[in-house]
Scaffold this motif. Sequence first.
Motif, PDB file in Angstrom:
ATOM      1  N   ALA B 231       1.073  -1.141  -0.081  1.00 15.78           N
ATOM      2  CA  ALA B 231      -0.097   0.123   0.039  1.00 15.78           C
ATOM      3  C   ALA B 231       1.007   1.256  -0.163  1.00 15.78           C
ATOM      4  N   ILE B 232       1.725   1.100   0.871  1.00 13.63           N
ATOM      5  CA  ILE B 232       2.784   2.191   0.858  1.00 13.63           C
ATOM      6  C   ILE B 232       3.465   2.636  -0.363  1.00 13.63           C
ATOM      7  N   LYS B 233       3.904   1.487  -1.188  1.00 10.54           N
ATOM      8  CA  LYS B 233       4.528   1.474  -2.406  1.00 10.54           C
ATOM      9  C   LYS B 233       3.507   2.356  -3.391  1.00 10.54           C
ATOM     10  N   ALA B 234       2.247   1.806  -3.489  1.00 10.11           N
ATOM     11  CA  ALA B 234       1.337   2.240  -4.344  1.00 10.11           C
ATOM     12  C   ALA B 234       0.999   3.604  -4.117  1.00 10.11           C
ATOM     13  N   MET B 235       1.129   4.010  -2.928  1.00 10.06           N
ATOM     14  CA  MET B 235       0.780   5.622  -2.588  1.00 10.06           C
ATOM     15  C   MET B 235       1.816   6.411  -3.127  1.00 10.06           C
ATOM     16  N   ALA B 236       3.230   5.939  -3.069  1.00 13.73           N
ATOM     17  CA  ALA B 236       4.406   6.825  -3.532  1.00 13.73           C
ATOM     18  C   ALA B 236       4.083   7.487  -5.057  1.00 13.73           C
ATOM     19  N   THR B 237       3.403   6.703  -5.629  1.00 16.06           N
ATOM     20  CA  THR B 237       3.304   7.139  -7.114  1.00 16.06           C
ATOM     21  C   THR B 237       2.330   8.621  -7.116  1.00 16.06           C
ATOM     22  N   PRO B 238       1.130   8.589  -6.600  1.00 19.78           N
ATOM     23  CA  PRO B 238       0.219   9.651  -6.753  1.00 19.78           C
ATOM     24  C   PRO B 238       0.850  10.860  -5.827  1.00 19.78           C
ATOM     25  N   ILE B 239       1.548  10.471  -4.752  1.00 16.06           N
ATOM     26  CA  ILE B 239       2.107  11.456  -3.809  1.00 16.06           C
ATOM     27  C   ILE B 239       3.242  12.073  -4.769  1.00 16.06           C
ATOM     28  N   ALA B 240       3.860  11.571  -5.323  1.00 16.48           N
ATOM     29  CA  ALA B 240       5.006  12.162  -5.982  1.00 16.48           C
ATOM     30  C   ALA B 240       4.455  12.996  -7.061  1.00 16.48           C
ATOM     31  N   ARG B 241       3.226  12.646  -7.786  1.00 15.90           N
ATOM     32  CA  ARG B 241       2.677  13.456  -8.921  1.00 15.90           C
ATOM     33  C   ARG B 241       1.636  14.602  -8.212  1.00 15.90           C
ATOM     34  N   ARG B 242       1.507  14.578  -7.028  1.00 19.30           N
ATOM     35  CA  ARG B 242       0.586  15.316  -6.456  1.00 19.30           C
ATOM     36  C   ARG B 242      -0.651  15.352  -7.157  1.00 19.30           C
ATOM     37  N   GLN B 243      -1.129  13.804  -7.494  1.00 13.57           N
ATOM     38  CA  GLN B 243      -2.425  13.719  -7.733  1.00 13.57           C
ATOM     39  C   GLN B 243      -3.256  13.121  -6.512  1.00 13.57           C
ATOM     40  N   PRO B 244      -4.406  13.256  -6.135  1.00 15.93           N
ATOM     41  CA  PRO B 244      -5.077  12.872  -5.380  1.00 15.93           C
ATOM     42  C   PRO B 244      -5.426  11.574  -5.488  1.00 15.93           C
ATOM     43  N   PHE B 245      -5.493  10.703  -4.406  1.00 20.89           N
ATOM     44  CA  PHE B 245      -5.654   9.224  -4.484  1.00 20.89           C
ATOM     45  C   PHE B 245      -6.679   8.800  -3.591  1.00 20.89           C
ATOM     46  N   TYR B 246      -7.284   7.749  -3.661  1.00 21.07           N
ATOM     47  CA  TYR B 246      -8.013   7.081  -3.016  1.00 21.07           C
ATOM     48  C   TYR B 246      -7.432   5.444  -2.840  1.00 21.07           C
ATOM     49  N   LEU B 247      -7.415   5.261  -1.381  1.00 19.75           N
ATOM     50  CA  LEU B 247      -6.748   3.791  -1.150  1.00 19.75           C
ATOM     51  C   LEU B 247      -7.610   2.954  -0.413  1.00 19.75           C
ATOM     52  N   ASN B 248      -7.930   1.960  -0.947  1.00 23.48           N
ATOM     53  CA  ASN B 248      -8.824   1.279  -0.235  1.00 23.48           C
ATOM     54  C   ASN B 248      -8.052   0.163   0.337  1.00 23.48           C
ATOM     55  N   LEU B 249      -7.575  -0.015   1.444  1.00 25.53           N
ATOM     56  CA  LEU B 249      -6.786  -0.905   2.078  1.00 25.53           C
ATOM     57  C   LEU B 249      -7.675  -1.776   3.250  1.00 25.53           C
ATOM     58  N   ALA B 250      -7.871  -3.024   2.258  1.00 27.99           N
ATOM     59  CA  ALA B 250      -8.852  -3.952   2.974  1.00 27.99           C
ATOM     60  C   ALA B 250      -8.106  -5.133   3.362  1.00 27.99           C
ATOM     61  N   HIS B 251      -7.543  -5.147   4.633  1.00 30.18           N
ATOM     62  CA  HIS B 251      -6.795  -6.291   5.210  1.00 30.18           C
ATOM     63  C   HIS B 251      -7.683  -7.486   5.094  1.00 30.18           C
ATOM     64  N   TYR B 252      -6.924  -8.326   4.991  1.00 30.50           N
ATOM     65  CA  TYR B 252      -7.465  -9.738   5.056  1.00 30.50           C
ATOM     66  C   TYR B 252      -7.586 -10.160   6.515  1.00 30.50           C
ATOM     67  N   ALA B 253      -6.765  -9.586   7.407  1.00 32.67           N
ATOM     68  CA  ALA B 253      -6.713  -9.618   8.774  1.00 32.67           C
ATOM     69  C   ALA B 253      -8.392  -8.992   9.329  1.00 32.67           C
ATOM     70  N   VAL B 254      -8.851  -9.534  10.395  1.00 32.64           N
ATOM     71  CA  VAL B 254      -8.487 -10.655  11.250  1.00 32.64           C
ATOM     72  C   VAL B 254      -9.508 -11.857  10.866  1.00 32.64           C
ATOM     73  N   HIS B 255      -9.779 -12.100   9.760  1.00 35.00           N
ATOM     74  CA  HIS B 255     -10.589 -13.166   9.048  1.00 35.00           C
ATOM     75  C   HIS B 255      -9.703 -14.491   9.611  1.00 35.00           C
ATOM     76  N   ASP B 256     -10.633 -15.480   9.976  1.00 36.65           N
ATOM     77  CA  ASP B 256     -10.067 -17.017   9.760  1.00 36.65           C
ATOM     78  C   ASP B 256      -9.395 -17.238   8.558  1.00 36.65           C
ATOM     79  N   PRO B 257      -8.117 -18.061   8.643  1.00 37.73           N
ATOM     80  CA  PRO B 257      -7.634 -18.892   9.488  1.00 37.73           C
ATOM     81  C   PRO B 257      -6.961 -17.965  10.672  1.00 37.73           C
ATOM     82  N   ILE B 258      -7.399 -18.266  11.911  1.00 32.11           N
ATOM     83  CA  ILE B 258      -6.691 -17.469  12.912  1.00 32.11           C
ATOM     84  C   ILE B 258      -5.260 -17.784  13.176  1.00 32.11           C
ATOM     85  N   THR B 259      -4.371 -16.803  12.925  1.00 36.99           N
ATOM     86  CA  THR B 259      -3.188 -17.353  12.979  1.00 36.99           C
ATOM     87  C   THR B 259      -2.112 -16.503  13.683  1.00 36.99           C
TER      88      THR B 259
END
Lengths: 516, 516
Positions: B231-259
């Motif tokens: 996610a951080i890698k992906a944000m770097a591109t619009p930040i460098a370009r000063r382009q507004p971004f929308y990031l949908n950071l949809a974690h798999y956590a904390v769904h089973d398999p509980i690990t």
Amino acid sequence: MKNYFATILLGLTICSAGAQAQQRQSPNIILFLVDDMGWMDNSVPFSGAKLTLNQRYRTPNMERLAAQGVLFSNAYATPVCTPSRVSLMTGMNAAHHGVTNWTSPVKNKNTDAPDSLFSPAPWNVNGLSPRQGDSATVYAATYPQLLKAAGYYTIHVGKGHWGPMGMPGANPLNLGFEVNISGHAAGHPQSYLSEEHYGNLPGKNSVQSVPDLEEYYDSGDFLTEALTKEAIKAMATPIARRQPFYLNLAHYAVHDPITADPRFYQQYKDAGLNAAEAKYASMIEGMDKSLGDIMDYLERQHVAGNTIIIFMSDNGGLSLNPPRGGAAHSQNLPLKAGKGSVYEGGIREPMLVKWPAVTKPGAVCSQPLIIEDFFPTILEMAGVKKYNTPQEVDGKSFVPLLRNPAQDQPERALVWHYPDKWIPKGGPGINYHSAIRKGRWKLVYNMRTGAKELYDLATDIGEVNNLAAKQPAKVDELAKLLSDQLRRWKAPMPVITATGEPVRMPDELVQVYKMK
Amino acid sequence: MKNYFATILLGLTICSAGAQAQQRQSPNIILFLVDDMGWMDNSVPFSGAKLTLNQRYRTPNMERLAAQGVLFSNAYATPVCTPSRVSLMTGMNAAHHGVTNWTSPVKNKNTDAPDSLFSPAPWNVNGLSPRQGDSATVYAATYPQLLKAAGYYTIHVGKGHWGPMGMPGANPLNLGFEVNISGHAAGHPQSYLSEEHYGNLPGKNSVQSVPDLEEYYDSGDFLTEALTKEAIKAMATPIARRQPFYLNLAHYAVHDPITADPRFYQQYKDAGLNAAEAKYASMIEGMDKSLGDIMDYLERQHVAGNTIIIFMSDNGGLSLNPPRGGAAHSQNLPLKAGKGSVYEGGIREPMLVKWPAVTKPGAVCSQPLIIEDFFPTILEMAGVKKYNTPQEVDGKSFVPLLRNPAQDQPERALVWHYPDKWIPKGGPGINYHSAIRKGRWKLVYNMRTGAKELYDLATDIGEVNNLAAKQPAKVDELAKLLSDQLRRWKAPMPVITATGEPVRMPDELVQVYKMK
């Protein structure tokens, strides 16, 4: 670096004069890179005439592109895929970047076949890395990174194969691409078939399972078609924003597993080809269909006039049977041998470039060039003039040739270096060979035997008349040139297991190895 | 739609006043969406006080975000994941979009458990589709599509789960995202572990194998960490370009398999939690670490001041044992039940919003809102004012609440509709339930028995005192409201197998079904 900007608004355009200037100055660039496609695997007369194989294959869209741009008849890559792909990304010759063989998807794994005489050369088995300090990698900046920094929207679709799993080179997003579809550590697909989920059927995956294409499972779309649809989808975003884009459309086709593309197979079977060759021809035509679909899309979007298309392959056509049909090493005739070889069949590539308003329709250029030349060329096309890279770039821009294909350039030496053992069995020019071409002359050096061969490509494209005995001075001259270059690049050399010494350069006194 | 543009040049900025205006007007937006995280699974006092479970979990970065923004104490999603995720993308209530249960990775597959009395409701088993005509899908425009058209750089990282393999909903690139990392048809990861290649070990894959993370294989990075880095890698591109971004950071956590997340597991074990709960707590803290890393990154890049962060979960915390430890349905106390239930434990979510210069640090908002409200809210945040969608949007922007959390809004009815059988065994509020909340009152309708329960959430957040017998008029009022809404939306209802008739609405004469 060019000063330019792009409006990203759909609708009212602010600073539209500037935007047009930008559009005029920064063309879109598409590299249409085919895998394992030979110089003769198409219906375009790269040799100057339609030869037997040109009559076998049907590639109407390559013909269409050739009619719109420049045909390069002496374009080269390296004998196998990863070295070419790393040369492409870094602008370095394979002997210089040291990724001289194909990289395994598994980290730290040397893919050289075992040998009775040689131990593997200390080549960079972990491929390309964008950061310093990774073991067995070449650290370099890529031109997509520079394009992205200059405002290009950079897209990779298809085969990556720049480094193994667990290394940054496995991920095209680390190499300057902001969008990646299906590129990863593997060098070929497990399957081209949607019915086989491109290799992702539960419990049947391998490191070659193609990622990111779930949408196409069971759709009937051959892998080439699915990737084409994804490429078109990805281009829509920068086109809508009027942002210049670079698309690296790196097809998995026509690499083994040779698989019938059902859209095209039967006609080749009906034409009398055996099953393997009919399958192969169907993959070629499916790839050509992709090229046509891309060209059609650009026209429909009214951006064809500002989009450069470069067509290229990464090494010569596979000439082993199996998996190919026909006599081994006959598949690229009149060229000798095929993939893995430093003979022309292994390194000469079908290359076409269309640059609207720059290239002349139907032009032909016979000047030799090589895959590392793409790096400075593409940056020059994009107007990116000043840049710093950690690596010294070996490639030379061929933009002057695009402007004037008949331009007589000073003779330049091109080098191939393959200090590796690709296949246990070997074959003509395959395993442990280097070569150099300067003008019409080509020297081939066999590291195993120390033998040097000399060919006059102006009269002997098939490399059948070894002139080494007749022209010892030319041999010595080229051997010196090749050796000096390899030494300068600190090229990895195989190690003689018995002595622990590296194999000698071709201008050094050559010991005769005992063959076991 | 806002008129704005972004410069994409690094270096000299042309039209910089305009660019600054754009930056001022168009904030970056991050939705930090956790999977299966319950209202109490953190150290933030969502109930107004630090209760027992708040003392168990350590989420310092959620506390940090709460201190900087607004805590929503009455934020809702739906009982299970896909319905929430489709409501999020479309702005439609689940009863309206008809994707009422979680979608299988396999096309046309109904995931409802078999039932002795009911046949499955005709719900949209193929999820969300951006094109018309796909069977068993809801056709709708998504807000990422609208953001992208307005110039936003749209990134998806993590769990997708909007539609099965073979359908367009399997691919986030079809839903308005231009970058997709690891989102696909699956609703949970096969493995969180890099040593297991996140489920991609050769011959061991499943439809839940997580794509796109080869770089992290054997790195020791827990899945949550790998996704954060991407996610951080992906944000770097619009930040460098000063382009507004929308990031949908949809974690798999904390769904089973509980690990066990090895960075955090031991301390919870040492604190006396059983293995399952210590593992779960370690996943929570790993997720919280991700939030902190994102916040730190924004600060380092000097864009925190122009970046909205929305923290949310997609349904209540899992309350089944196994895989959770402890007594079943106790994991969200004081809330009743958990994932799958229309009781508060299944639908109330830990929600935080920081909008720099808009939200007041440490504010609390107790106004109820629901997941479909995110659609108009996010578009309003982005300044996208006029848009057309094929669907009627049910959600209501909560931007006014961000500006004034104490604002007294007219009481609005929120609806939950789960006409499906999630698990064979059932549980409190689980399988075949609908519910409606208006103000302090909540009605729960059991489609199987016809029973209606009434709770006063102002005094009984745990839904322990059923007031239906005491307040029949309130029951009738809410039953009518709920039924009218479900009828208007043509909500799918289970079918009584014996008669072929759909189950009746709660305001209709209710037959008593024979329990087998």
